[in-house]
Design a protein around this motif. Structure first.
Motif, PDB file in Angstrom:
ATOM      1  N   ARG A   7    -100.624   8.090  54.099  1.00 44.61           N
ATOM      2  CA  ARG A   7    -101.247   7.943  52.775  1.00 44.61           C
ATOM      3  C   ARG A   7    -101.459   9.307  52.111  1.00 44.61           C
ATOM      4  NH1 ARG A   7    -103.723   3.296  55.491  1.00 44.61           N
ATOM      5  NH2 ARG A   7    -105.366   4.615  56.321  1.00 44.61           N
ATOM      6  N   ASP A  45     -99.172  -1.840  44.359  1.00 42.87           N
ATOM      7  CA  ASP A  45     -99.499  -1.739  45.788  1.00 42.87           C
ATOM      8  C   ASP A  45     -99.396  -3.174  46.306  1.00 42.87           C
ATOM      9  OD1 ASP A  45    -100.541  -1.153  48.258  1.00 42.87           O
ATOM     10  OD2 ASP A  45    -102.552  -0.637  47.558  1.00 42.87           O
ATOM     11  N   ALA A  46     -98.151  -3.537  46.716  1.00 40.35           N
ATOM     12  CA  ALA A  46     -97.827  -4.962  46.897  1.00 40.35           C
ATOM     13  C   ALA A  46     -98.460  -5.586  48.140  1.00 40.35           C
ATOM     14  CB  ALA A  46     -96.312  -5.135  46.949  1.00 40.35           C
ATOM     15  N   ALA A  55    -104.025  -4.772  51.534  1.00 43.00           N
ATOM     16  CA  ALA A  55    -105.068  -4.873  52.582  1.00 43.00           C
ATOM     17  C   ALA A  55    -106.441  -4.504  52.003  1.00 43.00           C
ATOM     18  CB  ALA A  55    -104.680  -4.063  53.796  1.00 43.00           C
ATOM     19  N   ILE A 101    -106.851   0.669  49.865  1.00 39.99           N
ATOM     20  CA  ILE A 101    -107.000   2.131  49.995  1.00 39.99           C
ATOM     21  C   ILE A 101    -105.870   2.919  49.328  1.00 39.99           C
ATOM     22  CG2 ILE A 101    -106.001   2.101  52.356  1.00 39.99           C
ATOM     23  CD1 ILE A 101    -108.654   4.564  51.047  1.00 39.99           C
ATOM     24  N   ASN A 150    -102.173  -6.192  45.383  1.00 40.89           N
ATOM     25  CA  ASN A 150    -101.842  -7.561  45.779  1.00 40.89           C
ATOM     26  C   ASN A 150    -101.922  -7.715  47.292  1.00 40.89           C
ATOM     27  OD1 ASN A 150    -100.579 -10.302  45.244  1.00 40.89           O
ATOM     28  ND2 ASN A 150     -99.170  -9.447  46.773  1.00 40.89           N
ATOM     29  N   ASP A 151    -102.443  -8.843  47.723  1.00 36.50           N
ATOM     30  CA  ASP A 151    -102.377  -9.208  49.142  1.00 36.50           C
ATOM     31  C   ASP A 151    -102.482 -10.722  49.232  1.00 36.50           C
ATOM     32  OD1 ASP A 151    -102.827  -7.297  51.869  1.00 36.50           O
ATOM     33  OD2 ASP A 151    -103.128  -9.465  52.120  1.00 36.50           O
ATOM     34  N   LYS A 152    -101.746 -11.280  50.198  1.00 35.96           N
ATOM     35  CA  LYS A 152    -101.778 -12.752  50.298  1.00 35.96           C
ATOM     36  C   LYS A 152    -103.026 -13.231  51.051  1.00 35.96           C
ATOM     37  CE  LYS A 152     -99.074 -13.642  54.470  1.00 35.96           C
ATOM     38  NZ  LYS A 152     -97.863 -14.195  55.046  1.00 35.96           N
ATOM     39  N   ASN A 153    -103.731 -12.291  51.692  1.00 35.35           N
ATOM     40  CA  ASN A 153    -104.944 -12.649  52.433  1.00 35.35           C
ATOM     41  C   ASN A 153    -106.139 -12.672  51.465  1.00 35.35           C
ATOM     42  OD1 ASN A 153    -107.202 -12.711  54.059  1.00 35.35           O
ATOM     43  ND2 ASN A 153    -106.668 -10.906  55.277  1.00 35.35           N
ATOM     44  N   SER A 185    -108.757 -10.048  51.946  1.00 35.09           N
ATOM     45  CA  SER A 185    -108.351  -8.730  51.447  1.00 35.09           C
ATOM     46  C   SER A 185    -108.706  -8.612  49.977  1.00 35.09           C
ATOM     47  CB  SER A 185    -106.841  -8.540  51.565  1.00 35.09           C
ATOM     48  OG  SER A 185    -106.483  -8.158  52.836  1.00 35.09           O
ATOM     49  N   ALA A 201     -96.189 -11.277  48.171  1.00 40.15           N
ATOM     50  CA  ALA A 201     -95.611 -10.085  47.525  1.00 40.15           C
ATOM     51  C   ALA A 201     -94.278 -10.413  46.866  1.00 40.15           C
ATOM     52  CB  ALA A 201     -95.442  -8.973  48.556  1.00 40.15           C
ATOM     53  N   PRO A 261     -95.764  -2.700  54.945  1.00 43.55           N
ATOM     54  CA  PRO A 261     -95.984  -3.962  55.652  1.00 43.55           C
ATOM     55  C   PRO A 261     -96.348  -3.763  57.125  1.00 43.55           C
ATOM     56  CG  PRO A 261     -93.671  -3.429  55.665  1.00 43.55           C
ATOM     57  CD  PRO A 261     -94.377  -2.245  55.062  1.00 43.55           C
ATOM     58  N   PHE A 262     -96.597  -4.860  57.815  1.00 47.91           N
ATOM     59  CA  PHE A 262     -96.616  -4.842  59.280  1.00 47.91           C
ATOM     60  C   PHE A 262     -95.152  -4.879  59.710  1.00 47.91           C
ATOM     61  CE2 PHE A 262    -100.594  -7.532  58.573  1.00 47.91           C
ATOM     62  CZ  PHE A 262    -101.473  -6.498  58.874  1.00 47.91           C
ATOM     63  N   PHE A 321     -89.107  -7.602  51.992  1.00 47.45           N
ATOM     64  CA  PHE A 321     -89.601  -7.245  50.653  1.00 47.45           C
ATOM     65  C   PHE A 321     -88.656  -6.295  49.906  1.00 47.45           C
ATOM     66  CE2 PHE A 321     -93.175  -7.823  53.632  1.00 47.45           C
ATOM     67  CZ  PHE A 321     -93.703  -8.983  53.099  1.00 47.45           C
TER      68      PHE A 321
HETATM   69  N1  SAM Z   1    -101.124  -0.755  52.587  1.00 46.96           N
HETATM   70  C1  SAM Z   1    -102.263  -0.919  53.465  1.00 46.96           C
HETATM   71  C2  SAM Z   1    -102.881   0.414  53.810  1.00 46.96           C
HETATM   72  O1  SAM Z   1    -102.309   1.496  53.481  1.00 46.96           O
HETATM   73  O2  SAM Z   1    -103.946   0.406  54.441  1.00 46.96           O
HETATM   74  C3  SAM Z   1    -101.930  -1.663  54.726  1.00 46.96           C
HETATM   75  C4  SAM Z   1    -101.137  -2.913  54.542  1.00 46.96           C
HETATM   76  S1  SAM Z   1    -101.062  -3.899  55.980  1.00 46.96           S
HETATM   77  C5  SAM Z   1    -100.000  -3.014  57.045  1.00 46.96           C
HETATM   78  C6  SAM Z   1    -100.065  -5.219  55.472  1.00 46.96           C
HETATM   79  C7  SAM Z   1    -100.795  -6.184  54.521  1.00 46.96           C
HETATM   80  O3  SAM Z   1     -99.818  -7.078  53.994  1.00 46.96           O
HETATM   81  C8  SAM Z   1    -101.860  -7.074  55.159  1.00 46.96           C
HETATM   82  O4  SAM Z   1    -103.069  -6.925  54.460  1.00 46.96           O
HETATM   83  C9  SAM Z   1    -101.317  -8.506  55.010  1.00 46.96           C
HETATM   84  O5  SAM Z   1    -102.332  -9.449  54.708  1.00 46.96           O
HETATM   85  C10 SAM Z   1    -100.386  -8.362  53.835  1.00 46.96           C
HETATM   86  N2  SAM Z   1     -99.245  -9.287  53.788  1.00 46.96           N
HETATM   87  C11 SAM Z   1     -98.423  -9.660  54.809  1.00 46.96           C
HETATM   88  N3  SAM Z   1     -97.426 -10.445  54.341  1.00 46.96           N
HETATM   89  C12 SAM Z   1     -97.612 -10.547  52.997  1.00 46.96           C
HETATM   90  C13 SAM Z   1     -96.910 -11.207  51.960  1.00 46.96           C
HETATM   91  N4  SAM Z   1     -95.812 -11.926  52.221  1.00 46.96           N
HETATM   92  N5  SAM Z   1     -97.380 -11.100  50.701  1.00 46.96           N
HETATM   93  C14 SAM Z   1     -98.499 -10.393  50.412  1.00 46.96           C
HETATM   94  N6  SAM Z   1     -99.232  -9.763  51.366  1.00 46.96           N
HETATM   95  C15 SAM Z   1     -98.786  -9.833  52.646  1.00 46.96           C
END
Ligand code: SAM
Length: 374
Positions: A44, A61-62, A65, A68, A86-89, A92, A115, A131-132, A138
């Motif tokens: 970051r 910021d797609a 989480a 940040i 944006n976040d799907k959770n 979050s 996303a 992403p994870f 994406f």
């Molecule tokens: N960018 C953040 C940071 O710098 O701290 C960390 C992101 S974290 C690794 C991945 C995030 O993507 C999680 O919050 C998860 O809920 C979200 N996520 C996973 N699949 C997604 C999707 N298809 N659409 C939107 N959000 C998604």
């Protein structure tokens, strides 16, 4: 969810209190209801500087989480930017709202979508995909959302497929026939770039890397996106092969497909198809270097300075890196020290990818001569 306030860069944000999952014997932040990883501060910090060079008007910021990244881009890189978080959770999204508020971010839109859905609805001049694991799901949508001459950044933590240790997974996620070679740490990022370029070409766009590096347990890459079918076709010509000979240690990154080693005639190991061009744009690196003085407060200031200095030199060498341990073992000699090899070759440097690696423009015979001599 119990919260804890932390400071990162110039932002103060709430994160889920790690004590809540640590007391259940779980120590990885992926157990938290909203993800925040302190091991990604380097990523970051450097991204904040890169975004200050790009100076976008609109940021997405797609995968936010805690929010940040977007918050830091707004506060530290580009205070005039509009940021879409944006976040799907849904949890979050609740936390992003809180964090945006306490950081006094006014020009913010916060969405709770997949996303891939939002990235097909909007256009922006900087998109961040963090992403994870693999960013592959994406890539198409993020390129779609990036306007002409805009930028997109990806983090990839799935090193096993990218570095050729999980061959089937690499084929599935990146459509690259991978295999482990002695310089696979560099190949990994070239696999990722290749995938980005091939996805971009579907949309009659293309992309070139302006900043790419390996750190800790991930790759991070910033690409400049350009529109045009002809540009896409031309850039596809820069995809090619990584080759290595197990017998004599010869290796190369090449646009031409060859199956026999040009030194000893042995069958080659081949990775197909990867990016064969530059990994960084020299001007972009120099601009980051110039901006660094404004970012002395960053936790990773010195480490970033070291990495950027290395990349500026490394980028002048267009070859792959030579893994000294691997090549020395082919000639049954001791592994030469990196500094002695660089001195012997004179036209050579370290690579940030690998403490056992050097980059040189000298030919293979000269490399072997030095290895035997030292
Ligand atoms: N960018 C953040 C940071 O710098 O701290 C960390 C992101 S974290 C690794 C991945 C995030 O993507 C999680 O919050 C998860 O809920 C979200 N996520 C996973 N699949 C997604 C999707 N298809 N659409 C939107 N959000 C998604």
């Amino acid at each position: 969810m119990n919260l804890r306030k932390i400071k990162e860069g110039k932002a103060e944000i709430f994160i889920p209190d790690p004590k809540d999952y640590e007391k259940q014997g779980k120590f990885d932040p992926s157990w938290a209801p909203v993800f925040y990883n302190p091991k990604m501060v380097f990523n970051r910090d450097l991204s904040v500087i890169a975004v200050s060079v790009i100076s976008p008007k609109k940021i997405v910021d797609a995968l936010s989480a805690s929010g940040i990244r977007g918050i830091r881009y707004q506060i530290e890189s580009s205070s005039s930017s509009e940021v879409i978080f944006n976040d799907k959770n849904p949890r979050s999204v609740d936390l992003i709202k809180k964090n945006v508020e306490i950081n006094d971010i006014h020009d913010a839109t916060i969405t709770n979508k997949d996303a891939n859905s939002i990235l097909f609805e909007i256009i922006s001049d900087f998109v961040d995909i963090d992403p994870f694991g693999s960013p592959s799901p994406f890539i198409l949508s993020s390129i779609n959302a990036t306007k002409n001459n805009g930028y997109v950044a990806y983090t990839a933590t799935d090193l096993s497929p990218l570095e050729g240790r999980a061959v089937k997974s690499c084929k599935r996620k990146y459509d690259v026939q991978n295999i482990k070679l002695s310089f696979s740490k560099e190949i990994g990022i070239r696999v990722l770039i290749s995938k980005i370029i091939r996805e971009a070409s579907i949309l009659e766009k293309t992309a070139i890397p302006v900043l790419s590096f390996y750190h800790d347990y991930y790759y991070r890459i910033f690409m400049k996106v350009m529109r045009g079918a002809r540009k896409a076709d031309e850039n596809l010509e820069n995809l090619g092969y990584a080759i290595e000979c197990d017998k004599c240690g010869f290796s190369s990154i090449t646009k031409e497909m060859i199956s026999k080693c040009p030194i000893c005639g042995n069958n080659l190991k081949i990775v197909s198809r990867i990016w064969t061009g530059q990994l960084n744009d020299q001007d972009f690196l120099v601009k980051i270097n110039e901006r660094l003085a404004n970012f002395k407060y960053l936790a990773n200031y010195t480490n970033i300075q070291n990495l950027i200095s290395k990349l500026i030199i490394e980028n002048k060498y267009v070859t792959n890196y030579i893994n000294l341990e691997f090549v020395a073992s082919r000639y049954r000699t001791n592994v030469p020290s990196r500094s002695k090899m660089i001195e012997c070759l004179s036209d050579a440097t370290e690579t940030h990818f690998d403490p056992k690696g050097i980059k040189t423009n000298k030919n293979f015979d000269e490399i072997i001569e030095c290895i035997k001599k030292i």
